[in-house]
Design a protein around this motif. Sequence first.
Motif, PDB file in Angstrom:
ATOM      1  N   GLN A  77      18.218   0.722 -55.959  1.00 54.48           N
ATOM      2  CA  GLN A  77      17.864   0.123 -54.669  1.00 54.48           C
ATOM      3  C   GLN A  77      18.044   1.183 -53.588  1.00 54.48           C
ATOM      4  O   GLN A  77      18.740   2.176 -53.801  1.00 54.48           O
ATOM      5  N   PRO A  78      17.402   1.019 -52.419  1.00 55.00           N
ATOM      6  CA  PRO A  78      17.243   2.151 -51.505  1.00 55.00           C
ATOM      7  C   PRO A  78      18.427   2.501 -50.616  1.00 55.00           C
ATOM      8  O   PRO A  78      18.410   3.569 -49.999  1.00 55.00           O
ATOM      9  N   VAL A  79      19.439   1.639 -50.479  1.00 54.92           N
ATOM     10  CA  VAL A  79      20.562   1.977 -49.590  1.00 54.92           C
ATOM     11  C   VAL A  79      21.548   2.854 -50.355  1.00 54.92           C
ATOM     12  O   VAL A  79      22.210   2.398 -51.288  1.00 54.92           O
ATOM     13  N   SER A  80      21.636   4.108 -49.978  1.00 51.24           N
ATOM     14  CA  SER A  80      22.476   5.066 -50.692  1.00 51.24           C
ATOM     15  C   SER A  80      23.947   4.737 -50.497  1.00 51.24           C
ATOM     16  O   SER A  80      24.360   4.210 -49.461  1.00 51.24           O
ATOM     17  N   GLY A  81      24.733   5.072 -51.495  1.00 49.22           N
ATOM     18  CA  GLY A  81      26.172   4.813 -51.452  1.00 49.22           C
ATOM     19  C   GLY A  81      26.852   5.294 -52.720  1.00 49.22           C
ATOM     20  O   GLY A  81      27.995   5.739 -52.692  1.00 49.22           O
ATOM     21  N   LEU A  82      26.131   5.223 -53.858  1.00 53.97           N
ATOM     22  CA  LEU A  82      26.706   5.623 -55.132  1.00 53.97           C
ATOM     23  C   LEU A  82      26.785   7.145 -55.219  1.00 53.97           C
ATOM     24  O   LEU A  82      25.810   7.846 -54.944  1.00 53.97           O
ATOM     25  N   GLN A  83      27.953   7.621 -55.615  1.00 58.05           N
ATOM     26  CA  GLN A  83      28.158   9.039 -55.873  1.00 58.05           C
ATOM     27  C   GLN A  83      28.815   9.203 -57.239  1.00 58.05           C
ATOM     28  O   GLN A  83      29.606   8.352 -57.654  1.00 58.05           O
ATOM     29  N   ILE A  84      28.502  10.304 -57.918  1.00 57.77           N
ATOM     30  CA  ILE A  84      29.170  10.596 -59.188  1.00 57.77           C
ATOM     31  C   ILE A  84      29.906  11.929 -59.076  1.00 57.77           C
ATOM     32  O   ILE A  84      29.548  12.791 -58.267  1.00 57.77           O
ATOM     33  N   MET A  85      30.959  12.051 -59.893  1.00 65.46           N
ATOM     34  CA  MET A  85      31.662  13.316 -59.993  1.00 65.46           C
ATOM     35  C   MET A  85      30.912  14.191 -60.989  1.00 65.46           C
ATOM     36  O   MET A  85      30.855  13.874 -62.185  1.00 65.46           O
ATOM     37  N   CYS A  86      30.318  15.270 -60.505  1.00 67.07           N
ATOM     38  CA  CYS A  86      29.515  16.147 -61.356  1.00 67.07           C
ATOM     39  C   CYS A  86      30.414  17.078 -62.172  1.00 67.07           C
ATOM     40  O   CYS A  86      31.610  17.205 -61.901  1.00 67.07           O
ATOM     41  N   PRO A  87      29.849  17.734 -63.195  1.00 70.34           N
ATOM     42  CA  PRO A  87      30.666  18.594 -64.055  1.00 70.34           C
ATOM     43  C   PRO A  87      31.431  19.685 -63.313  1.00 70.34           C
ATOM     44  O   PRO A  87      32.470  20.142 -63.804  1.00 70.34           O
ATOM     45  N   ASP A  88      30.945  20.107 -62.135  1.00 66.83           N
ATOM     46  CA  ASP A  88      31.657  21.143 -61.374  1.00 66.83           C
ATOM     47  C   ASP A  88      32.751  20.570 -60.493  1.00 66.83           C
ATOM     48  O   ASP A  88      33.357  21.291 -59.690  1.00 66.83           O
ATOM     49  N   GLY A  89      33.010  19.242 -60.619  1.00 69.82           N
ATOM     50  CA  GLY A  89      34.081  18.622 -59.849  1.00 69.82           C
ATOM     51  C   GLY A  89      33.693  18.162 -58.460  1.00 69.82           C
ATOM     52  O   GLY A  89      34.541  17.688 -57.703  1.00 69.82           O
ATOM     53  N   GLN A  90      32.395  18.252 -58.114  1.00 71.78           N
ATOM     54  CA  GLN A  90      31.926  17.867 -56.790  1.00 71.78           C
ATOM     55  C   GLN A  90      31.274  16.486 -56.822  1.00 71.78           C
ATOM     56  O   GLN A  90      30.573  16.142 -57.767  1.00 71.78           O
ATOM     57  N   TRP A  91      31.498  15.716 -55.730  1.00 68.96           N
ATOM     58  CA  TRP A  91      30.807  14.431 -55.576  1.00 68.96           C
ATOM     59  C   TRP A  91      29.381  14.687 -55.114  1.00 68.96           C
ATOM     60  O   TRP A  91      29.151  15.457 -54.181  1.00 68.96           O
ATOM     61  N   ARG A  92      28.422  14.049 -55.789  1.00 68.35           N
ATOM     62  CA  ARG A  92      27.028  14.127 -55.356  1.00 68.35           C
ATOM     63  C   ARG A  92      26.416  12.730 -55.372  1.00 68.35           C
ATOM     64  O   ARG A  92      26.815  11.871 -56.157  1.00 68.35           O
ATOM     65  N   TRP A  93      25.426  12.526 -54.510  1.00 69.28           N
ATOM     66  CA  TRP A  93      24.798  11.228 -54.337  1.00 69.28           C
ATOM     67  C   TRP A  93      23.797  10.950 -55.450  1.00 69.28           C
ATOM     68  O   TRP A  93      23.172  11.863 -55.987  1.00 69.28           O
ATOM     69  N   VAL A  94      23.614   9.680 -55.753  1.00 65.60           N
ATOM     70  CA  VAL A  94      22.581   9.249 -56.692  1.00 65.60           C
ATOM     71  C   VAL A  94      21.376   8.791 -55.883  1.00 65.60           C
ATOM     72  O   VAL A  94      21.456   7.853 -55.091  1.00 65.60           O
ATOM     73  N   ARG A  95      20.249   9.468 -56.083  1.00 66.48           N
ATOM     74  CA  ARG A  95      19.031   9.210 -55.323  1.00 66.48           C
ATOM     75  C   ARG A  95      18.350   7.922 -55.805  1.00 66.48           C
ATOM     76  O   ARG A  95      18.374   7.596 -57.002  1.00 66.48           O
ATOM     77  N   HIS A  96      17.734   7.210 -54.871  1.00 65.73           N
ATOM     78  CA  HIS A  96      16.938   6.029 -55.228  1.00 65.73           C
ATOM     79  C   HIS A  96      15.577   6.458 -55.743  1.00 65.73           C
ATOM     80  O   HIS A  96      14.887   7.272 -55.128  1.00 65.73           O
ATOM     81  N   ILE A  97      15.185   5.910 -56.909  1.00 66.65           N
ATOM     82  CA  ILE A  97      13.834   6.068 -57.446  1.00 66.65           C
ATOM     83  C   ILE A  97      13.256   4.669 -57.601  1.00 66.65           C
ATOM     84  O   ILE A  97      13.854   3.806 -58.238  1.00 66.65           O
ATOM     85  N   GLU A  98      12.108   4.440 -57.007  1.00 76.04           N
ATOM     86  CA  GLU A  98      11.496   3.115 -57.005  1.00 76.04           C
ATOM     87  C   GLU A  98      11.299   2.593 -58.426  1.00 76.04           C
ATOM     88  O   GLU A  98      10.754   3.285 -59.286  1.00 76.04           O
ATOM     89  N   ASN A  99      11.756   1.365 -58.666  1.00 80.69           N
ATOM     90  CA  ASN A  99      11.624   0.674 -59.957  1.00 80.69           C
ATOM     91  C   ASN A  99      12.179   1.507 -61.113  1.00 80.69           C
ATOM     92  O   ASN A  99      11.627   1.509 -62.218  1.00 80.69           O
ATOM     93  N   ALA A 100      13.266   2.190 -60.855  1.00 76.44           N
ATOM     94  CA  ALA A 100      13.967   2.923 -61.910  1.00 76.44           C
ATOM     95  C   ALA A 100      15.316   2.263 -62.164  1.00 76.44           C
ATOM     96  O   ALA A 100      15.791   1.447 -61.366  1.00 76.44           O
ATOM     97  N   LEU A 101      15.916   2.626 -63.270  1.00 81.88           N
ATOM     98  CA  LEU A 101      17.256   2.172 -63.612  1.00 81.88           C
ATOM     99  C   LEU A 101      18.195   3.371 -63.589  1.00 81.88           C
ATOM    100  O   LEU A 101      17.814   4.482 -63.973  1.00 81.88           O
TER     101      LEU A 101
END
Length: 366
Positions: free
Chosen positions: A229-253
């Motif tokens: 969904q389009p309102v950003s908020g989810l972030q994951i801890m990437c392998p380098d230890g940095q938080w990065r955002w999860v981008r919205h892709i229309e009709n994706a899971l």
Amino acid sequence: MPAPTLPSLPRYTPAPATKEDLEWAPLPIIDFSKAGTPEGCLALSVQVRDAMRTYGFLYIINHGYTQAQNSRIFDIADAMFTQVPEDEKKHLVGDFQKTGSYRGYKPRQTWDISNGVRDQIEQYNFHRAVTDPEHQQHPRALEPFFPELRAFTEHNHFNIVHPLLRMLALGMELPEETFVKLHSFDGPSDSSGRVMKYHPRSAEEEAMTNNVWIKGHTDIGTITVLWSQPVSGLQIMCPDGQWRWVRHIENALVVNISDGMEFLSGGFYKATIHRVRQPPADQAGCTRLGVFYFCQAEDDVRLVPQLESPVLQRVGVVRRFEDARAPTMRQYYTGVISAYGVSKLEKREDGTEEEVIHGVVVKHYN
């Protein structure tokens, strides 16, 4: 033949996607249009294996629902909050501390986030069978939509989770039904749908929590499916230890590995730390509506590594507890759910917070 007429309900209109220049996580995109043949499943299993080893997250496109079906699910999800009277919601609040299950409503300000600030998240969990009163009583306003909700949970379970489980097994050089056999739709488990509505917070609350809405954590089941969904908020801890955002892709899971699959795979697949934080500036003040399917192994499945995997025999097992002390799926999820957001956590020097659930150290990242 004309399409069946669906029960009417108000349309949900989400906020536009952010235009902010954010640092996005480079998650792999898996095209599920290729998953329907043995050859396609085998080819995709390599991509899925590498994604779940590296990031623990991936996108799925061409998953079988049209954009119109996707939008309809969000219409129904929003109705769970806007079309149900507050007194009926209160009557259907789940006692998760007692039952160890999130079924029912969770009101705002249930969980402690940080510095005395409590969450602003409404939530409704519904059993995957939907219509069986033995499992759950639902709001009256949802009754016209039971067939669609049941079709939704079945689609997630059989058309998304089961193919993924086959690919994960193939990635470990196991028989492809190895994990599927542990995840029946009709067997005893707490696999369920969920809708979450994140409400904006005050500037003071944002400052006191460092803009974090849900602390960094790993999920407790085996596979989590988030409908983008389009309102950003989810972030994951990437392998380098940095938080990065999860981008919205229309009709994706957006799909991630959870603790149960990490345990069953002997640490070969990664339950990745993720969190939810305040949306970017051009979405400030927007409500964020999430739709999920949380899959779990059957209740009596012991969360031990699949040691017959030739891959594990080559690379070794990474354990978080001894096999002899491994909890069942039910013991683990009821323990975590009963304690989440309400138990007193032990703070560590590195800033994490810990609790022990059935011998498993569960960490929270603030």
